[in-house]
Write an enzyme that holds these catalytic residues in place. Sequence first.
Site, PDB file in Angstrom:
ATOM      1  CD  GLU A 149      -7.387 -11.478   2.832  1.00 41.92           C
ATOM      2  OE1 GLU A 149      -6.966 -10.523   2.159  1.00 41.92           O
ATOM      3  OE2 GLU A 149      -7.455 -11.467   4.075  1.00 41.92           O
ATOM      4  CG  ASP A 168      -9.174 -10.506   7.468  1.00 39.16           C
ATOM      5  OD1 ASP A 168      -8.894 -11.649   7.100  1.00 39.16           O
ATOM      6  OD2 ASP A 168      -8.936  -9.480   6.792  1.00 39.16           O
ATOM      7  CG  ASP A 202      -5.280 -10.988   7.709  1.00 38.42           C
ATOM      8  OD1 ASP A 202      -5.997 -11.518   6.838  1.00 38.42           O
ATOM      9  OD2 ASP A 202      -5.298  -9.762   7.958  1.00 38.42           O
ATOM     10  CG  ASP A 215       1.731  -0.898   3.391  1.00 40.63           C
ATOM     11  OD1 ASP A 215       0.944  -0.500   4.257  1.00 40.63           O
ATOM     12  OD2 ASP A 215       1.442  -1.761   2.527  1.00 40.63           O
ATOM     13  CG  ASP A 237      -4.609 -10.795  -0.754  1.00 37.92           C
ATOM     14  OD1 ASP A 237      -3.810 -10.766  -1.717  1.00 37.92           O
ATOM     15  OD2 ASP A 237      -4.937  -9.777  -0.103  1.00 37.92           O
ATOM     16  CG  HIS A 280      -1.793  -0.943   1.589  1.00 33.01           C
ATOM     17  ND1 HIS A 280      -1.457  -2.055   2.299  1.00 33.01           N
ATOM     18  CD2 HIS A 280      -3.114  -1.049   1.314  1.00 33.01           C
ATOM     19  CE1 HIS A 280      -2.534  -2.821   2.448  1.00 33.01           C
ATOM     20  NE2 HIS A 280      -3.558  -2.240   1.865  1.00 33.01           N
TER      21      HIS A 280
HETATM   22  C1  XLS Z   1      -7.762  -6.450   4.510  1.00 33.51           C
HETATM   23  C2  XLS Z   1      -7.283  -6.694   3.163  1.00 33.51           C
HETATM   24  C3  XLS Z   1      -6.099  -5.840   2.734  1.00 33.51           C
HETATM   25  C4  XLS Z   1      -5.953  -5.867   1.249  1.00 33.51           C
HETATM   26  C5  XLS Z   1      -5.128  -4.755   0.689  1.00 33.51           C
HETATM   27  O1  XLS Z   1      -8.518  -7.226   5.085  1.00 33.51           O
HETATM   28  O2  XLS Z   1      -6.993  -8.045   3.036  1.00 33.51           O
HETATM   29  O3  XLS Z   1      -4.949  -6.269   3.379  1.00 33.51           O
HETATM   30  O4  XLS Z   1      -5.401  -7.070   0.821  1.00 33.51           O
HETATM   31  O5  XLS Z   1      -5.681  -3.518   0.950  1.00 33.51           O
HETATM   32 NI    NI Z   2      -6.028  -8.955   1.406  1.00 34.41          NI
HETATM   33 NI    NI Z   3      -7.890  -9.344   4.671  1.00 36.39          NI
END
Ligand code: XLS
Ligand code: NI
Ligand code: NI
Length: 444
Positions: A276, A315, A317, A112, A304, A109
């Site tokens: 994702e 989320d 992750d 970032d 993703d 981003h």
């Molecule tokens: C958030 C998203 C983010 C996107 C990019 O949940 O996954 O990380 O991948 O903005």
């Molecule tokens: Ni993402």
């Molecule tokens: Ni995400």
Amino acid sequence: MSRSVFQGDKEFFPGIGKIAFEGRESDNPLAFKFYDADKKVGDKTMEEHLRFAVCYWHTFCAKGSDPFGVDTQAFAWDDAADEMGAARLKMDAAFELFSKLGVPYYCFHDRDMAPEGATVAESENNLATLTELALERQSATGLKLLWGTANLFGHPRYMNGAATNPDFAVVTHAAAQVKAALDATVTLGGENYVFWGGREGYVSLLNTNTRREIDHLGAFLAAARDYGRSIGFEGTFLIEPKPMEPTKHQYDFDAQTVIGFLRHYGLQDDFKVNVEANHATLAGHSFAHELRMCADAGLLGSIDANRGDPQNGWDTDQFPVDLYDAVGAMQVVLEAGGLGSGGLNFDAKVRRESVDMEDIFIGHIGGMDSFARGLEIAHRLITNSSLVQQREARYASFDDGDGAAFERGELDLAKLRDLAATNGEPAHVSGRQEWYENLVNQYI
Ligand code: XLS
Ligand code: NI
Ligand code: NI
């Protein structure tokens, strides 16, 4: 360890060299057990199939804070006199990690990579400065940019949305950010550009005109597309669906919603979907389901790669280590003919409690090994077993005769009725789900 794999004056991951493939018998946590970049699976190497990317945000910016506690991780690259200095060190650390891991791609981003300035122009300059540095690093290492994006959710101005904000002044700031992020993506040769609309949705219907907001999103994306094309961006624009979090109800809820949206606003020739895994499960779907919906529509763009926690509704992750999921995902990808210009971006972070620098490597190694296995298993399943033939055989009644005429749109409802009356009750044909499930386990 060779010094050629890191770029700055300082080594941020000392004691960790280039991660090598050592095979499944190895007990070295800093080695690949299954990902062997040059190994051929079918007609492509693992590296060509999987197109792995590391994300900038979780890996170099997130330091373990959660809603209940502050950072648990400390990063040496934050140790600089000012924000721009820290951004430069962070880039050194990033390219050191990318190179040592041996991934071909990364994603970022705008915020970032470069800090927000006091004005639009200052933010643009900050990003342009860091983009020049990233370009140098790319040519020194051979790393490539899978996609760039703009963070349109972190700043307080976006609390009521970015492109869908009820205040036009905010929409213009979102546009300024996307314009600069597109410039950076083009300079860096990015193969895709992503829109994830974390704040593009609503919290209360009482204060929201959803029709205008969704129209604004369509107009905003069309403007971004036109600008991107005008500066020579030839890659794919991607929308990343997510049903909720941070906004209660997001307009890009899931793959089917996004596919319908793209077609409604005439964006389907320039945009595809970035699926994702954790967003799929938040939407009440499986990862493979979301991929399949996109593949069917010809709109599977990129992935993703991460996972949620089955007992948690947010989320999380986490790094993807569920083999069953990886096989299901790679089956769809292989049947769709591959990822095209997309890739597998690890939108994943180590846990708050994982505070050693090597944990970041171990997380990525686990994800890469899981998808390498998923690729090999899915490839064998498709080429050696009769799964695909058995699935297609279920539809044989549409291959010729009246079934084929129906598919061509040649039979009206009255004709269909007459066929039912003439042919009588159909035989009960087993769906044999258990047979399919056992077959997948046999190949795993
Ligand atoms: C958030 C998203 C983010 C996107 C990019 O949940 O996954 O990380 O991948 O903005
Ligand atoms: Ni993402
Ligand atoms: Ni995400």
